[in-house]
Design a protein around this motif. Structure first.
Motif, PDB file in Angstrom:
ATOM      1  N   GLY A   1      -6.369  12.587 -13.259  1.00 54.57           N
ATOM      2  CA  GLY A   1      -5.379  12.150 -14.223  1.00 54.57           C
ATOM      3  C   GLY A   1      -4.514  11.009 -13.753  1.00 54.57           C
ATOM      4  N   CYS A   2      -4.629  10.640 -12.493  1.00 54.59           N
ATOM      5  CA  CYS A   2      -3.832   9.543 -11.962  1.00 54.59           C
ATOM      6  C   CYS A   2      -4.449   8.205 -12.394  1.00 54.59           C
ATOM      7  N   ASP A   3      -3.640   7.215 -12.646  1.00 53.77           N
ATOM      8  CA  ASP A   3      -4.103   5.886 -13.037  1.00 53.77           C
ATOM      9  C   ASP A   3      -4.267   5.041 -11.778  1.00 53.77           C
ATOM     10  N   ASP A   4      -5.506   4.872 -11.320  1.00 54.94           N
ATOM     11  CA  ASP A   4      -5.702   4.172 -10.049  1.00 54.94           C
ATOM     12  C   ASP A   4      -5.361   2.683 -10.154  1.00 54.94           C
ATOM     13  N   ARG A   5      -5.458   2.092 -11.361  1.00 53.53           N
ATOM     14  CA  ARG A   5      -5.064   0.684 -11.509  1.00 53.53           C
ATOM     15  C   ARG A   5      -3.556   0.524 -11.335  1.00 53.53           C
ATOM     16  N   ALA A   6      -2.794   1.464 -11.866  1.00 54.44           N
ATOM     17  CA  ALA A   6      -1.345   1.407 -11.700  1.00 54.44           C
ATOM     18  C   ALA A   6      -0.954   1.614 -10.239  1.00 54.44           C
ATOM     19  N   VAL A   7      -1.626   2.547  -9.570  1.00 58.36           N
ATOM     20  CA  VAL A   7      -1.344   2.780  -8.153  1.00 58.36           C
ATOM     21  C   VAL A   7      -1.700   1.542  -7.339  1.00 58.36           C
ATOM     22  N   SER A   8      -2.846   0.928  -7.644  1.00 58.28           N
ATOM     23  CA  SER A   8      -3.259  -0.276  -6.932  1.00 58.28           C
ATOM     24  C   SER A   8      -2.255  -1.405  -7.111  1.00 58.28           C
ATOM     25  N   ALA A   9      -1.753  -1.580  -8.335  1.00 57.27           N
ATOM     26  CA  ALA A   9      -0.754  -2.619  -8.581  1.00 57.27           C
ATOM     27  C   ALA A   9       0.524  -2.350  -7.793  1.00 57.27           C
ATOM     28  N   ALA A  10       0.926  -1.085  -7.706  1.00 56.67           N
ATOM     29  CA  ALA A  10       2.114  -0.742  -6.923  1.00 56.67           C
ATOM     30  C   ALA A  10       1.877  -1.002  -5.436  1.00 56.67           C
ATOM     31  N   CYS A  11       0.670  -0.739  -4.966  1.00 60.24           N
ATOM     32  CA  CYS A  11       0.325  -1.023  -3.570  1.00 60.24           C
ATOM     33  C   CYS A  11       0.429  -2.522  -3.288  1.00 60.24           C
ATOM     34  N   GLU A  12      -0.073  -3.319  -4.219  1.00 53.95           N
ATOM     35  CA  GLU A  12      -0.016  -4.768  -4.009  1.00 53.95           C
ATOM     36  C   GLU A  12       1.421  -5.252  -3.922  1.00 53.95           C
ATOM     37  N   ARG A  13       2.284  -4.699  -4.760  1.00 49.99           N
ATOM     38  CA  ARG A  13       3.706  -5.069  -4.689  1.00 49.99           C
ATOM     39  C   ARG A  13       4.312  -4.672  -3.350  1.00 49.99           C
ATOM     40  N   ALA A  14       3.748  -3.632  -2.741  1.00 52.08           N
ATOM     41  CA  ALA A  14       4.247  -3.172  -1.435  1.00 52.08           C
ATOM     42  C   ALA A  14       3.550  -3.877  -0.277  1.00 52.08           C
ATOM     43  N   GLY A  15       2.668  -4.827  -0.576  1.00 51.78           N
ATOM     44  CA  GLY A  15       1.979  -5.564   0.477  1.00 51.78           C
ATOM     45  C   GLY A  15       0.723  -4.906   0.981  1.00 51.78           C
ATOM     46  N   LEU A  16       0.146  -3.991   0.199  1.00 53.59           N
ATOM     47  CA  LEU A  16      -1.084  -3.310   0.578  1.00 53.59           C
ATOM     48  C   LEU A  16      -2.206  -3.692  -0.376  1.00 53.59           C
ATOM     49  N   GLU A  17      -3.395  -3.856   0.161  1.00 50.35           N
ATOM     50  CA  GLU A  17      -4.559  -4.116  -0.683  1.00 50.35           C
ATOM     51  C   GLU A  17      -5.382  -2.837  -0.787  1.00 50.35           C
ATOM     52  N   ALA A  18      -5.323  -2.215  -1.938  1.00 47.78           N
ATOM     53  CA  ALA A  18      -6.047  -0.970  -2.188  1.00 47.78           C
ATOM     54  C   ALA A  18      -6.648  -1.065  -3.587  1.00 47.78           C
TER      55      ALA A  18
ATOM     56  N   ALA B   1      -8.955   7.015  12.873  1.00 48.67           N
ATOM     57  CA  ALA B   1      -7.502   6.911  12.716  1.00 48.67           C
ATOM     58  C   ALA B   1      -7.106   6.932  11.244  1.00 48.67           C
ATOM     59  N   LEU B   2      -7.877   6.248  10.405  1.00 44.21           N
ATOM     60  CA  LEU B   2      -7.556   6.211   8.977  1.00 44.21           C
ATOM     61  C   LEU B   2      -7.738   7.581   8.340  1.00 44.21           C
ATOM     62  N   VAL B   3      -8.851   8.237   8.631  1.00 42.16           N
ATOM     63  CA  VAL B   3      -9.108   9.555   8.041  1.00 42.16           C
ATOM     64  C   VAL B   3      -8.033  10.546   8.483  1.00 42.16           C
ATOM     65  N   GLU B   4      -7.665  10.500   9.764  1.00 37.42           N
ATOM     66  CA  GLU B   4      -6.629  11.409  10.259  1.00 37.42           C
ATOM     67  C   GLU B   4      -5.299  11.150   9.549  1.00 37.42           C
ATOM     68  N   ALA B   5      -4.947   9.884   9.390  1.00 39.64           N
ATOM     69  CA  ALA B   5      -3.676   9.557   8.745  1.00 39.64           C
ATOM     70  C   ALA B   5      -3.686   9.952   7.272  1.00 39.64           C
ATOM     71  N   LEU B   6      -4.815   9.810   6.607  1.00 40.68           N
ATOM     72  CA  LEU B   6      -4.892  10.166   5.193  1.00 40.68           C
ATOM     73  C   LEU B   6      -4.736  11.666   4.970  1.00 40.68           C
TER      74      LEU B   6
ATOM     75  N   ALA C   1       0.384   2.555   9.956  1.00 41.85           N
ATOM     76  CA  ALA C   1       1.563   2.059   9.260  1.00 41.85           C
ATOM     77  C   ALA C   1       1.258   1.839   7.780  1.00 41.85           C
ATOM     78  N   GLY C   2       0.039   1.356   7.502  1.00 37.99           N
ATOM     79  CA  GLY C   2      -0.352   1.162   6.117  1.00 37.99           C
ATOM     80  C   GLY C   2      -0.418   2.466   5.344  1.00 37.99           C
ATOM     81  N   VAL C   3      -0.888   3.526   5.988  1.00 37.14           N
ATOM     82  CA  VAL C   3      -0.947   4.830   5.313  1.00 37.14           C
ATOM     83  C   VAL C   3       0.452   5.353   5.034  1.00 37.14           C
ATOM     84  N   ARG C   4       1.376   5.129   5.949  1.00 40.19           N
ATOM     85  CA  ARG C   4       2.754   5.572   5.699  1.00 40.19           C
ATOM     86  C   ARG C   4       3.345   4.838   4.495  1.00 40.19           C
ATOM     87  N   LYS C   5       3.086   3.546   4.424  1.00 40.87           N
ATOM     88  CA  LYS C   5       3.573   2.779   3.283  1.00 40.87           C
ATOM     89  C   LYS C   5       2.856   3.214   2.004  1.00 40.87           C
TER      90      LYS C   5
END
Length: 471
Positions: free
Chosen positions: A413-430, A385-390, A459-463
């Motif tokens: 070139g993407c900053d994965d630490r910045a993306v992770s911090a944004a995920c945490e603010r959205a209630g996701l742990e990545a 389910a996760l792979v399909e949603a991704l 739902a997590g992938v959509r967020k």
């Protein structure tokens, strides 16, 4: 007249006289009631604090018994001591070991906050058969026998036998029960092995990227870390030999590399064992969740291929049962049995016996194998389910034939630490993959699928996609 201000909570289950005693005692220790201070008579204290006389007398009696006040008939009640002198606060002087532990902990991530989706550290605890576990634990407690005293520091004999039999059958580990040492999880096994086998300053190979617990264990032992790159075949032995040809210790997760998820090829395993035998290096094999393999049977352990007695095999029940159990194991070569036994006598007299006995029964009665079969199917469905949603996002799913997590690779070139911090603010742990590195590398997010059901994952992938749109 002195006015006493007490910090009392009428709703607290603690008796009021104890609350008053603690409040007055703290005032004395803090110097708000200096030595020689005359306390108000009990009648006035009762009026000031709106307390009964028995409550006030009970508090004063306790203070007098402990020497904080002295009651003189006809004169009153006086503070006798203001407590020990308060000296300037200074930094604690630590041993070299303490300083090393502080540095090692500073290089580790804090405990995750366990959001609903993507937590990489948790198995599906809601699907564990706690009813069966509780019955076994109750049975063991009722017929405790010798399980309420002290036992061998190496672990309960019955559990060591069960673990040895399980590992021989399920993981291809070549061992006797004497080589099995029960630990409080894999981290204790890694830390104990590192302390016993490494002197400060000695080189240790570490997978790059790597499990932060391994980094912490090696740093705490004073190792000089040598990051060795991991590619699609696992640890690059040739690259490691170029960086440091004679490591003292090598940490590796060959069945399911953390965090990348790749298995180590047979050619690389052979090369690693050849090098370890030639330079007399110890190999720490971390086999944390390889029971959950979804394409074919689980890969056999590296330890089972070792003919020179250089591999220590570390495992845990936290990932395959539930983390709070805090039971794991380390299988050591025969030449290290005596020193590990001595270390356990000094550092860890014994582990809880009832839980060890219950786990032994859980394994021997086939309940662990049954649970693993059920969870393997459940995790496979969640993985799909996760792979399909991704597939509908900008993330590219990494290898995930084993385990309960995968890496979602971000665009270059993407900053994965910045993306992770944004995920945490959205209630996701990545968690960002860069957090598991000592050197720069491709950006990615570590996504767990063990704890969350399929609807929560989708739902997590959509967020997650909403977060990614901002980058």
């Amino acid at each position: 007249m002195l006015v006493i201000v007490a910090r009392l909570d009428p709703q607290s289950p603690e008796p009021l006289y104890r609350q008053l005693y603690r409040s007055l005692r703290q005032d004395i220790l803090d110097g708000r009631l200096p030595a020689g201070t005359r306390l108000p008579p009990t009648r006035l204290l009762c009026a000031q604090l709106e307390l009964s006389r028995n409550t006030v007398i009970g508090a004063i009696d306790q203070l007098q018994q402990e020497g904080f006040v002295r009651c003189r008939v006809g004169a009153g009640t006086f503070v006798t001591e203001a407590g020990p002198p308060r000296l300037p606060v200074e930094a604690a002087r630590l041993s070299d070991w303490g300083e090393t532990c502080l540095k090692a902990a500073a290089n580790s991530r804090a405990n995750p906050f366990h959001a609903d989706a993507f937590c990489p550290a948790l198995p599906g605890v809601d699907d564990f058969p706690f009813d069966q576990w509780t019955r076994i634990l109750g049975r063991v407690a009722r017929h405790h026998g010798g399980l309420v005293g002290y036992s061998h520091a190496n672990g309960l004999a019955g559990l060591r036998q069960a673990v040895a039999a399980y590992l021989r059958t399920a993981r291809g580990v070549a061992c006797t029960e004497e080589q099995v040492f029960i630990t409080t999880g894999a981290q204790a096994g890694l830390s104990g092995a590192a302390r016993l086998l490494l002197d400060p300053g000695e080189p240790a190979w570490l997978e790059e990227p790597h499990y932060l617990g391994a980094r912490g264990a090696l740093l705490a032992a004073g190792a000089r870390l040598v990051p060795v790159p991991v590619d699609e075949e696992g640890l690059d032995v040739a690259a490691g030999a170029r960086r440091q040809p004679s490591p003292r210790l090598i940490y590796v997760s060959p069945s399911h590399q953390f965090p990348l998820g790749v298995p180590m090829s047979l050619a690389r395993r052979t090369a690693l064992l050849e090098l370890a035998g030639r330079v007399r290096a110890w190999v720490l094999e971390d086999d944390y969740d390889s029971e959950f393999r979804y394409t074919g049977k689980p890969l056999a352990s590296l330890q089972g291929l070792d003919h020179n007695g250089r591999v220590l095999y570390v495992g845990t029940f936290s990932k395959i049962m539930f983390p709070a159990l805090r039971l794991g194991y380390v299988v050591v070569p025969a030449t290290l049995v005596d020193v590990f036994a001595a270390e356990r006598q000094v550092a860890c007299k014994q582990l809880p016996l009832l839980e060890q006995a219950a786990l032994a029964a859980f394994i021997q009665e086939g309940l662990l194998a049954r649970h693993l079969r059920k969870m393997r199917q459940l995790y496979d469905e969640r993985r799909g389910a996760l792979v399909e949603a991704l597939g509908a996002t900008s993330l590219r799913a990494g290898p995930c034939d084993t385990g309960i997590s995968l890496v979602g690779w971000l665009p270059d070139g993407c900053d994965d630490r910045a993306v992770s911090a944004a995920c945490e603010r959205a209630g996701l742990e990545a968690n960002p993959v860069s957090a598991y590195r000592l050197e720069p590398g491709p950006p990615g997010l570590l996504l767990g699928f063990g704890v969350a059901p399929e609807p929560a994952l989708r739902a997590g992938v959509r967020k997650l996609q909403e977060v990614l749109c901002a980058f």
